[in-house]
Design an enzyme around this catalytic site. Structure first.
Site, short mmCIF file in Angstrom:
data_model
loop_
_atom_site.label_atom_id
_atom_site.label_comp_id
_atom_site.label_asym_id
_atom_site.label_seq_id
_atom_site.Cartn_x
_atom_site.Cartn_y
_atom_site.Cartn_z
N HIS A 260 0.83 -1.22 0.00
CA HIS A 260 0.00 0.00 0.00
C HIS A 260 0.86 1.27 0.00
O HIS A 260 0.53 2.26 0.64
CB HIS A 260 -0.95 0.03 1.21
CG HIS A 260 -1.97 -1.07 1.21
ND1 HIS A 260 -3.23 -0.91 0.69
CD2 HIS A 260 -1.91 -2.35 1.66
CE1 HIS A 260 -3.91 -2.05 0.83
NE2 HIS A 260 -3.13 -2.94 1.41
N ARG B 203 9.18 2.29 9.58
CA ARG B 203 8.74 3.30 8.62
C ARG B 203 8.79 4.70 9.20
O ARG B 203 9.20 5.66 8.53
CB ARG B 203 7.30 2.96 8.19
CG ARG B 203 6.84 3.61 6.94
CD ARG B 203 5.51 3.04 6.51
NE ARG B 203 4.41 3.48 7.33
CZ ARG B 203 3.81 4.65 7.21
NH1 ARG B 203 4.20 5.50 6.29
NH2 ARG B 203 2.81 4.97 8.01
N ARG C 31 -7.30 7.13 3.98
CA ARG C 31 -6.25 6.97 2.96
C ARG C 31 -6.64 5.81 2.04
O ARG C 31 -6.93 4.70 2.50
CB ARG C 31 -4.90 6.70 3.60
CG ARG C 31 -3.76 6.58 2.59
CD ARG C 31 -2.40 6.49 3.26
NE ARG C 31 -1.31 6.39 2.31
CZ ARG C 31 -0.86 5.24 1.79
NH1 ARG C 31 -1.39 4.09 2.16
NH2 ARG C 31 0.12 5.24 0.91
N HIS D 170 -3.69 1.00 12.22
CA HIS D 170 -3.41 -0.23 12.98
C HIS D 170 -4.75 -0.90 13.30
O HIS D 170 -5.63 -0.28 13.90
CB HIS D 170 -2.66 0.15 14.26
CG HIS D 170 -2.41 -1.00 15.19
ND1 HIS D 170 -2.32 -2.30 14.77
CD2 HIS D 170 -2.22 -1.03 16.53
CE1 HIS D 170 -2.09 -3.09 15.81
NE2 HIS D 170 -2.04 -2.34 16.89
N TYR E 262 0.95 -4.20 12.10
CA TYR E 262 0.79 -2.76 11.81
C TYR E 262 1.63 -1.89 12.73
O TYR E 262 2.29 -0.95 12.28
CB TYR E 262 -0.69 -2.37 11.85
CG TYR E 262 -1.41 -2.90 10.63
CD1 TYR E 262 -1.69 -2.08 9.55
CD2 TYR E 262 -1.73 -4.24 10.51
CE1 TYR E 262 -2.30 -2.56 8.41
CE2 TYR E 262 -2.35 -4.74 9.38
CZ TYR E 262 -2.63 -3.89 8.33
OH TYR E 262 -3.22 -4.38 7.20
N ASN F 236 -10.32 -2.81 2.58
CA ASN F 236 -10.02 -2.82 1.14
C ASN F 236 -11.30 -2.59 0.35
O ASN F 236 -12.40 -2.61 0.92
CB ASN F 236 -9.42 -4.17 0.73
CG ASN F 236 -7.93 -4.27 1.06
OD1 ASN F 236 -7.25 -3.26 1.27
ND2 ASN F 236 -7.42 -5.48 1.09
#
Ligand code: HDD
Length: 702
Positions: free
Chosen positions: A91, A385, A127, A355, A378, A163
């Protein structure tokens, strides 16, 4: 021993300074949105030292070497060198928007979650993403789309990380690295980018037949949405809701787009990937800017919390299964409106961290083994990240609920905690020290559930049904949709080099449907293997996205072709009608500048050189330029025709269509003498049906 409850302090204050309200996303004024550092009117270094010049490095003479003395050069370059953070492992490419969720209140009997109580308005950040591609890849590739919603509720953040497809490739999260390794570009040459049309993906799918139902969705039109506005969203897993009096039920979450569920056709998706790789991202930002918010309703399928956690024979812990809407109604419980674009892509869209374990009282997860692995992944991935454990302090991740944790220190700590005893219980009892909350104070108390069983690496027997719902999906499609699925499988397998993989995958399709298998085999030039598909006992019409009753056209783009001498009054009339629908009119001409008549002038918004058909949901030729003929216009109209889009003309504009080779008697070609209300009504109704599929059925298109 529980800690003492203290409300007043002693001499040494002990509080974790809550994140300052100005840093929170909802009420962040422009100043704070710019960030802590952007307050000086003058250019400074990061240390606040004012700078006279940022274009010339400090040198020993104009032609001399640069000097170590140049703290500004070193700071500027060092910071630049570290501007990028690792992209999401999946993603990576996404676009996001702020908005509000308003609850209707009808879920209040099923869950005590505060944000679902009647009339409650909760700020959200959503998002959307593709799964496979890198951050710079194209929006319109065939892929699953992420639909991740962060609710900043009064009781803490709730993340619904879903999704646009209701099922997943795999049943157990332990296989997630494997399916992603198979789907991502090949490790030797790092190709193909953002594609599932390659050997390793289909190798995995054909060997792990639990993925069959998922690939039916991915190969359908759902894999190439027209817009984030026209996508459904799904929580995929079954969740558990807990009511105020402790009753539980099992639930599946759905997002239903107000604009309906609509897709691109494959050729459009391919053209857009080259011509406008930002197609969906641009559409989201432009739509919001144009005052056409993206709107969805939250739906719940509520099922009894039975001991075996099944419903009508379906295992609710299996994420490769849906509960057809015809078996369990989707009850709409609130509305999501996205109406504010992010101010800074990196600070918000890139740094947002979702998360699945971000839950609020009244919503719990179930034992679905895919979800269980997600609960670990997550939080863990953000450490790499976002560079450490303090990412919840970033404005976009910061809860709106008051925070008082005993978490301390770590990379990028920006809070300044007070006190000396960040642990509980302690005997120092200082002002601001947190105390554990009671259930009556909104504490998250897990529903007590029996958990027992032998320690095994096994799946339940019910997980071995890999085909029945793939067949259900196929059986629920219309002819046009089936032809798209056949084309997609044929394309993807046609891009595989390994014959055994193609053959094995045909063997899988043979267990879904004989016609599907033989049509794909024919396209590949291979023999269709035999299989044992079970006939679908029921179909689920809700799975089809072809509609005959027009939906809203907000956010749609209607192109109007014109040149000097065109009927500008007619164009103005059409523009007003289009804008009243929340849609957009774009004036398209052979050259830029303005279009003039004796009485008025209009600005050209697109030229034939800068435009491709993918930009328009419909194209109308204005009266006034019957001689307009141009190879680019012919291509443009030809593509719109083949992609089953509405084409129109008024006055002598039809001569332009004929000159471009358009059959003006074909379905969905709307002609009128003049621009007037009956014509716009007819035009909007046709666009509201998304495509003129009759053209495909007659073999005239696609
Ligand atoms: Fe995941 C990101 C959705 C299974 C591990 N996932 C991620 C995002 C979405 C989903 C929408 C992007 C969030 C964002 O915009 O930042 N993932 C799903 C859905 C799944 C799913 C609907 C199945 C029903 N995911 C899944 C599994 C695992 C992960 C089984 C690992 C065991 N997913 C991740 C991740 C990511 C992620 C590695 C990458 C970036 C991130 O989390 O923040 O942790």
């Amino acid at each position: 021993m529980p800690p003492k409850r203290k409300t007043s302090g002693t001499s040494r204050g002990f509080t974790t300074e809550p994140i300052a309200p100005a840093q929170r996303p909802d009420d962040r004024p422009v100043e704070a949105a710019k960030g802590r550092l952007q307050t000086s009117a003058l250019l400074t270094t990061a240390q606040g030292v004012r700078l006279p010049d940022t274009d010339h490095s400090l040198k020993a003479g104009p032609r001399g070497p640069s000097l170590m003395d140049d703290f500004h050069l070193r700071e500027k370059i060092t910071h630049f060198d570290h501007e990028r953070i690792p992209e999401r492992v999946v993603h990576a490419r996404g676009a996001a928007a702020h908005g509000t969720f308003t609850a209707y209140g009808n879920a209040a009997s099923a869950t005590k979650a505060g944000f679902l109580q009647r009339g409650r308005e909760t700020p959200v950040f959503v998002r959307f993403s593709t799964v496979l591609g890198s951050r710079g890849s194209a929006d319109t590739v065939r892929d699953v789309r992420g639909f991740a919603v962060k609710f900043y509720t009064d009781e803490g953040n709730f993340d619904l990380v879903g999704n646009n497809m209701p099922v997943f490739f795999i049943q157990d999260g332990i296989k997630f690295p494997d399916v992603i390794h198979a789907a991502k570009p090949h490790p030797d040459r790092e190709i193909p980018q953002a594609q599932s049309a390659h050997d390793t993906f289909w190798d995995f799918v054909s060997l792990h037949t639990e993925a069959t139902h998922h690939v039916m969705w991915a190969m359908s039109d759902r894999g190439i949405p027209r817009s984030f506005r026209t996508m459904e969203g799904f929580g995929v897993h079954t969740f558990r809701l807990v009511s105020a009096d402790g009753e539980t039920c099992l639930v599946k979450f759905h997002w239903k787009p107000i604009a309906g569920v609509h897709s691109l056709v494959w050729e459009e998706a391919q053209i857009a990937a080259g011509v406008d790789p930002d197609f969906h991202r641009r559409d989201l930002a432009d739509g919001i800017d144009a005052g056409a918010p993206f709107e969805y309703e939250l739906g719940l399928q509520i099922m009894p919390d039975s001991v075996d956690q099944t419903f009508e024979g379906l295992d609710l812990l299996d994420p490769t299964k849906i509960v057809p809407e015809e078996l369990c109604e989707v009850q709409l419980v609130g509305k999501l409106t996205l109406d504010r674009n992010p101010t800074n892509y990196f600070a918000e869209t890139e740094q947002v961290a979702f998360h699945t374990g971000n839950l609020v009282p009244g919503i719990e997860v179930t034992d679905d083994p895919l979800m269980q692995a997600r609960l670990f992944s997550y939080l863990d991935t953000q450490l790499t990240r976002l560079g450490g454990p303090n990412f919840t302090q970033l404005p976009i991740n910061c809860p709106h609920a008051a925070v008082n944790d005993n978490l301390r220190d770590g990379m990028h700590q920006t809070a300044v905690p007070h006190g000396v005893a960040p642990y509980l219980p302690n005997s120092l009892g200082q002002e601001g020290e947190p105390v554990p909350a009671e259930a009556s104070e909104g504490a998250f108390v897990h529903v007590p559930r029996e958990v027992s069983g032998p320690k095994v690496r096994e799946s339940p027997a019910s997980f071995s049904d890999h085909f029945s719902q793939a067949t259900l999906f196929w059986a629920s499609m219309t002819e046009v949709e089936r032809s798209h699925i056949i084309e997609a499988f044929t394309f993807e397998l046609g891009k595989c080099f390994e014959q055994p993989i193609r053959e094995r995958m045909l063997g899988v399709l043979a267990n879904v449907d004989t016609d599907l298998c033989s049509a794909v085999a024919k396209g590949l030039g291979l023999a269709a293997p035999g299989g044992a598909p079970t006939a679908a006992a029921v179909t689920s019409p809700a799975l089809s996205q072809i509609i005959t009753v027009p939906g809203p056209i907000a956010g749609r783009v209607i192109g109007v072709v014109a040149a000097d001498g065109a009927d500008l009054a007619g164009i103005n009339k059409l523009r007003r009608a289009v804008e009243a629908q929340g849609a957009v009119l774009r004036l398209l001409a052979p050259a830029g500048g303005t279009i003039k008549t004796a009485r008025s002038t209009q600005t050209v918004e697109r030229t034939l050189l800068t435009s491709r058909s993918i930009e328009y949901d419909a194209l109308v030729v204005a009266a006034g330029n019957p001689d307009l003929k141009n190879i680019k216009l012919t291509v443009l109209l030809g593509e719109l025709f083949r992609h089953c889009k509405v084409i129109g003309a008024w006055g002598n504009g039809d001569q332009v269509l004929t000159a471009a080779g358009i059959d003006t008697t074909a379905p969905g070609i709307l002609l009128a003498e003049s621009m007037a209300k009956p014509y716009t009504t007819e035009l909007f109704a046709a666009i509201g049906c998304h495509r003129v599929w009759e053209r495909a059925e007659l073999g005239m298109a696609e």
